[in-house]
Design an enzyme around this catalytic site. Structure first.
Site, PDB file in Angstrom:
ATOM      1  N   LYS A   1       3.581  -6.811  -5.717  1.00 30.89           N
ATOM      2  CA  LYS A   1       4.590  -6.309  -4.776  1.00 30.89           C
ATOM      3  C   LYS A   1       5.955  -6.547  -5.387  1.00 30.89           C
ATOM      4  O   LYS A   1       6.429  -7.677  -5.462  1.00 30.89           O
ATOM      5  CB  LYS A   1       4.467  -7.026  -3.432  1.00 30.89           C
ATOM      6  CG  LYS A   1       5.457  -6.493  -2.410  1.00 30.89           C
ATOM      7  CD  LYS A   1       5.233  -7.117  -1.060  1.00 30.89           C
ATOM      8  CE  LYS A   1       6.090  -6.467   0.013  1.00 30.89           C
ATOM      9  NZ  LYS A   1       7.511  -6.399  -0.303  1.00 30.89           N
TER      10      LYS A   1
ATOM     11  N   ARG B   1      12.694   0.773  -2.122  1.00 36.37           N
ATOM     12  CA  ARG B   1      11.732   1.872  -2.103  1.00 36.37           C
ATOM     13  C   ARG B   1      12.427   3.155  -2.519  1.00 36.37           C
ATOM     14  O   ARG B   1      13.542   3.440  -2.065  1.00 36.37           O
ATOM     15  CB  ARG B   1      11.199   2.012  -0.672  1.00 36.37           C
ATOM     16  CG  ARG B   1      10.095   3.037  -0.468  1.00 36.37           C
ATOM     17  CD  ARG B   1       8.781   2.426  -0.838  1.00 36.37           C
ATOM     18  NE  ARG B   1       7.638   3.269  -0.541  1.00 36.37           N
ATOM     19  CZ  ARG B   1       6.823   3.082   0.497  1.00 36.37           C
ATOM     20  NH1 ARG B   1       7.059   2.101   1.356  1.00 36.37           N
ATOM     21  NH2 ARG B   1       5.774   3.853   0.676  1.00 36.37           N
TER      22      ARG B   1
ATOM     23  N   PHE C   1       3.889   3.740  -7.487  1.00 37.73           N
ATOM     24  CA  PHE C   1       2.562   3.297  -7.048  1.00 37.73           C
ATOM     25  C   PHE C   1       1.815   4.363  -6.262  1.00 37.73           C
ATOM     26  O   PHE C   1       0.700   4.132  -5.824  1.00 37.73           O
ATOM     27  CB  PHE C   1       2.638   1.980  -6.269  1.00 37.73           C
ATOM     28  CG  PHE C   1       3.685   1.922  -5.188  1.00 37.73           C
ATOM     29  CD1 PHE C   1       3.553   2.654  -4.025  1.00 37.73           C
ATOM     30  CD2 PHE C   1       4.812   1.108  -5.348  1.00 37.73           C
ATOM     31  CE1 PHE C   1       4.512   2.593  -3.031  1.00 37.73           C
ATOM     32  CE2 PHE C   1       5.788   1.041  -4.360  1.00 37.73           C
ATOM     33  CZ  PHE C   1       5.630   1.794  -3.197  1.00 37.73           C
TER      34      PHE C   1
ATOM     35  N   LYS D   1       0.516  -6.553   2.969  1.00 36.83           N
ATOM     36  CA  LYS D   1       1.276  -7.326   1.987  1.00 36.83           C
ATOM     37  C   LYS D   1       0.949  -8.802   2.122  1.00 36.83           C
ATOM     38  O   LYS D   1       0.774  -9.306   3.235  1.00 36.83           O
ATOM     39  CB  LYS D   1       2.772  -7.069   2.124  1.00 36.83           C
ATOM     40  CG  LYS D   1       3.300  -7.198   3.528  1.00 36.83           C
ATOM     41  CD  LYS D   1       4.706  -6.648   3.656  1.00 36.83           C
ATOM     42  CE  LYS D   1       5.174  -6.778   5.085  1.00 36.83           C
ATOM     43  NZ  LYS D   1       6.412  -6.125   5.385  1.00 36.83           N
TER      44      LYS D   1
END
Ligand code: AMP
Length: 519
Positions: A221, A226, A308, A390
């Site tokens: 992560k 983003r 990703f 997460k």
């Protein structure tokens, strides 16, 4: 439709905690709206003007909304209707240049003069963002489904793909399922990003996946911002970039665009994270990355993109394909030689040991933790599902700042102790779950003291009540039951890690995420 009908519905929605009841009220109102009104009414009930921002601050608004002494409000004027108010808001949003302040003032007077006290208060709250309470958007989408008879999943999908609630409401209520099905991914129009939900420990998340017989991938992560990147070599601007909140940042990120231009394809929609790295490849502090997204034009930090997910490639939409297939396409695209690595590898179908090794390496490399993803899941936005979870070594929560107290001692004159609230998943006002004055540097205190007054909705001797807009990430030791706080749960030892300007209020954690930490 009259503004007063929307105001009454909004009050009813606010008066109940039941999500079903809220949905029913909104659906009934939408069912009565004329075709041209649906988009506006849906948007208002979700707490936002259709124009999103109209460029008028709280002080200006409240000074115009205050009736002049001695005047009686609204008597004798024709009642305001939805279309007329929306047209005035259009006027406000598009007024710019010399003399704009005076023209805006005139428009505001036109808006408020015929309004009743209830309507004034509604409009002020709508235009200052005070009505915007994350979960309301989900309630309105369900209500759009109810009122139009279209399946809720189809409505949510159209909202994800169009990135717009008003567009979705208009399509559903005027064209039904057929119009919703016609809403597709378009290269050049951002889609709402898929979100991750907070998982427990890595062991818990893997055990849960095993129990559900899921194949997972465990990925590092990355602690950045983003980005959603669209490539279309035929377009005037071939590469465009959006943030998590769908703000376009194309002009600000030329180095990201250059890397994507080097990929061997004609069209693509990529989802990923961008961050600032040191010379040795370690992530620099989150603030360095964010400095490229704010008003700090002078920032010279370079950002590296890592992808990703892949939602579209050369004419083929991949959204509905399982993640496993999307990753095969992504890896194939990024494997081409001749550019910097654009992928942080994870472990697919990982054993517990391999997964633990990915987490350990991610932390050792300076990343935040891992994301565990269901390889069978399609790309789905809006609700936080369990398809992406997460895992971080400390519990962190993204909460809304709804108040701040004046400090004392060394902190006299600073807005210090902040009131933290979680979203109400039922769409009600955020629920206070704790307070903290820990983890704040002097610079952060100064920033809070300068920023909070612009968000104030009420002033007290102790401090300010704030519009729930700022998202702050806090670390906590856990949560405990509470009779004092409205959600029945209180944070244990919360401390501020950082503010999250990349997140909007509807992306804050809800009270269920806080309850999940109860020991
Ligand atoms: P959070 O910001 O705490 O809600 O965590 C979810 C965010 O982590 C996503 O929105 C991404 O911005 C970021 N992220 C970093 N690495 C990944 C990854 N491999 N997969 C998905 N999200 C990631």
């Amino acid at each position: 439709m009259l503004l007063s009908e929307v105001v009454d519905a909004s009050r009813e929605v606010g008066a109940t905690r039941s999500r079903t009841a809220k949905t029913r009220v909104v659906a009934a109102l939408l069912a009565r709206a004329e075709p041209a009104e649906c988009a506006v009414v849906a948007s208002w009930l979700a707490g936002e003007p259709r124009q999103r921002k109209v460029g008028v601050g709280w002080r200006t608004l409240s000074s115009h909304a205050e009736p002049a002494p001695g005047t009686t409000t609204a008597e004798g004027s024709a009642p305001l209707d939805v279309v007329a108010v929306d047209a005035l808001l259009d006027g406000l949003a598009t007024t710019a240049g010399a003399g704009a302040a005076a023209r805006r003032g005139a428009l505001l007077d036109e808006l408020f003069a015929p309004a009743t006290a209830d309507e004034r208060s509604f409009l002020v709250r709508l235009l200052t963002g005070e009505l915007r309470q994350g979960a309301l958007e989900a309630v309105v989408l369900d209500a759009v489904a109810q009122a139009s008879g279209a399946p809720a999943a189809l409505v949510r999908r159209a909202a994800m793909l169009s990135g717009s609630l008003p567009t979705t409401a208009h399509a559903a209520l005027n064209g039904g399922a057929e119009a919703l099905e016609a809403v597709r991914l378009e290269v050049g129009r951002p889609v709402h990003p898929m979100l991750a939900s907070p998982g427990g420990t890595l062991e818990d998340v893997l055990a849960d996946a095993a129990q559900r017989a899921l194949d997972v991938v465990v990925e590092p992560k990355l602690d950045g911002a983003r980005i959603q990147v669209h490539l279309d070599r035929g377009a005037d601007v071939p590469v465009r970039v959006w943030t998590r909140t769908l703000r376009e940042v194309t002009d600000g990120l030329p180095e990201v665009a250059a890397q994507v231009l080097a990929l061997p394809c004609e069209t693509a929609v990529l989802d990923g994270e961008t961050l600032a790295l040191d010379d040795d490849g370690r992530p620099r502090p989150f603030q360095d990355t964010m400095s490229r997204f704010g008003s700090d034009e002078g920032s010279e930090v370079l950002l590296s993109p890592f992808f990703f997910d892949l939602l579209h490639l050369d004419g083929r939409d991949l959204l509905d394909e399982p993640l496993a297939a999307r990753l095969v396409a992504l890896d194939g695209l990024l494997a081409a030689p001749g550019h910097a690595p654009l992928r942080m590898p994870g472990a697919r179908g990982a054993s517990a040991d391999e997964a633990a090794a990915v987490l350990e390496r991610a932390l050792a490399d300076g990343h935040e933790g891992v994301v565990v993803k269901d390889l069978a899941a399609p790309y789905a936005a809006g609700r936080r599902g369990r398809a992406w979870q997460k895992v971080k070594p400390v519990h962190t929560l993204d909460l809304l700042v709804v108040g701040a107290e004046w400090g004392y001692g060394r902190r006299t004159g600073s807005l210090s102790n902040i009131h933290l609230a979680a979203r109400d998943p039922g769409g009600g006002a955020p629920l206070v779950v704790g307070k903290t004055f820990k983890g704040m540097t002097d610079a952060l205190l100064a920033w809070q003291t300068a920023t909070f007054p612009g968000l104030a909705t009420a002033e007290h001797r102790w401090g300010l009540e704030l519009r729930p807009e700022l998202v702050v990430e806090v670390a906590v030791d856990g949560a405990q039951r509470s009779t004092r706080y409205p959600g029945g749960v209180a944070l244990r030892f919360a401390r501020v890690l950082r503010y999250r300007p990349d997140k909007t209020a509807d992306q804050a954690d809800d009270v269920e995420a806080v309850r999940a930490l109860l020991v």
